[in-house]
Design an enzyme around this catalytic site. Sequence first.
Site, short mmCIF file in Angstrom:
data_model
loop_
_atom_site.label_atom_id
_atom_site.label_comp_id
_atom_site.label_asym_id
_atom_site.label_seq_id
_atom_site.Cartn_x
_atom_site.Cartn_y
_atom_site.Cartn_z
N GLU A 67 -1.08 -5.70 8.48
CA GLU A 67 -0.31 -5.08 9.55
C GLU A 67 -0.88 -5.41 10.93
O GLU A 67 -2.10 -5.37 11.12
CB GLU A 67 -0.30 -3.55 9.36
CG GLU A 67 0.43 -3.12 8.10
CD GLU A 67 0.55 -1.60 7.96
OE1 GLU A 67 0.22 -0.86 8.93
OE2 GLU A 67 0.99 -1.16 6.89
N ASP A 101 0.83 -1.21 0.00
CA ASP A 101 0.00 0.00 0.00
C ASP A 101 0.86 1.26 0.00
O ASP A 101 0.33 2.38 -0.08
CB ASP A 101 -1.02 -0.01 1.15
CG ASP A 101 -0.37 -0.04 2.53
OD1 ASP A 101 0.88 -0.01 2.61
OD2 ASP A 101 -1.12 -0.11 3.53
N ASP A 139 -1.07 -6.49 -0.57
CA ASP A 139 -1.22 -5.85 0.74
C ASP A 139 -2.69 -5.54 1.00
O ASP A 139 -3.35 -4.90 0.16
CB ASP A 139 -0.43 -4.54 0.71
CG ASP A 139 0.26 -4.22 2.01
OD1 ASP A 139 0.16 -5.02 2.96
OD2 ASP A 139 0.94 -3.17 2.05
N GLU A 191 9.49 -3.93 10.27
CA GLU A 191 9.80 -2.60 9.71
C GLU A 191 10.34 -1.65 10.77
O GLU A 191 9.73 -1.47 11.84
CB GLU A 191 8.53 -2.00 9.06
CG GLU A 191 8.80 -0.63 8.45
CD GLU A 191 7.72 -0.14 7.50
OE1 GLU A 191 6.76 -0.87 7.21
OE2 GLU A 191 7.87 1.01 7.03
N LYS A 231 -0.69 -9.68 2.76
CA LYS A 231 0.01 -9.17 3.94
C LYS A 231 -0.94 -8.26 4.70
O LYS A 231 -1.73 -7.54 4.10
CB LYS A 231 1.26 -8.40 3.52
CG LYS A 231 2.01 -7.76 4.70
CD LYS A 231 3.33 -7.18 4.30
CE LYS A 231 3.25 -5.79 3.75
NZ LYS A 231 2.70 -4.79 4.70
#
Length: 261
Positions: free
Chosen positions: A112, A43, A82, A174, A110
């Site tokens: 978060e 994204d 994402d 990250e 994926k």
Amino acid sequence: MKLLSSDLLAMKGATPISMLTAYTCPVARCVETAGVAVILVGDTVGMVEMGFESTRDVTMEHIEYHVGAVRRGAPNTHIIGDLPYQADKDPDTALVNANRLIAAGADSVKLEGAKVDVIRHLVSHGIPVVGHTGLTPQTAKSFKKVGNTSSEAEKVKQEARKIQQAGAFMLVLEHIPHALAGQITQELLIPTIGIGAGSECDGQVLVINDALGLGVDWPPFSKQFVHISETITKVARDYREEVEGKAFPRNLSQLIGAQGS
Ligand code: KIV
């Protein structure tokens, strides 16, 4: 040959995993030709390609569009789609949206954060999931490194454990301290992919625009392998000057004439 999630899992501790983002067909074609193991249609497209201030502005339709373009350019590469902000807000919504990305051409998705119920639900429906912890831009208040204090570091570790337990086959770390990424990588059974997380991870991911030097500024942990913005500016300036000076397309026909075609 396209890597499956099980192949990527088996690379842990054996072969470093290369991952680049890509958003367009021609770039994906180059990335596949170069033999990069995995393409992430992240994204980040919203910020590096669409001019948004935040990844929160990215929609499912945007990611579907880019996954389709990338798949057409890279038919033989593992593609991660994402899930954009709120697309994974609950297990059922996440399943609908994950299936949309798979239908668009993704091999895995994926998401978060330690959304344990969501990850479990997707995995139980046969969707390979990549986790993402540390700095999670969809909800972060700043782009500062995460995990510098012991409580923050413990939170990142706990999240990494939960994401693995929920069934993710790979984990993006990250912008966290390198030592912390090393500890998580040692402890987990699934591969870790670092971005601003040091060299102890099982693989690395870089945003392609950052690697290309395409844009105006880049995260401190990224590397510009070239400065494509300068090349594009030069081409555009040369073109403008040739049009204004009536050199183009006249010099083009001379060139074609000289080549006899
Ligand atoms: O969206 C993205 O490109 C990402 C990477 C920065 C890991 O999540």
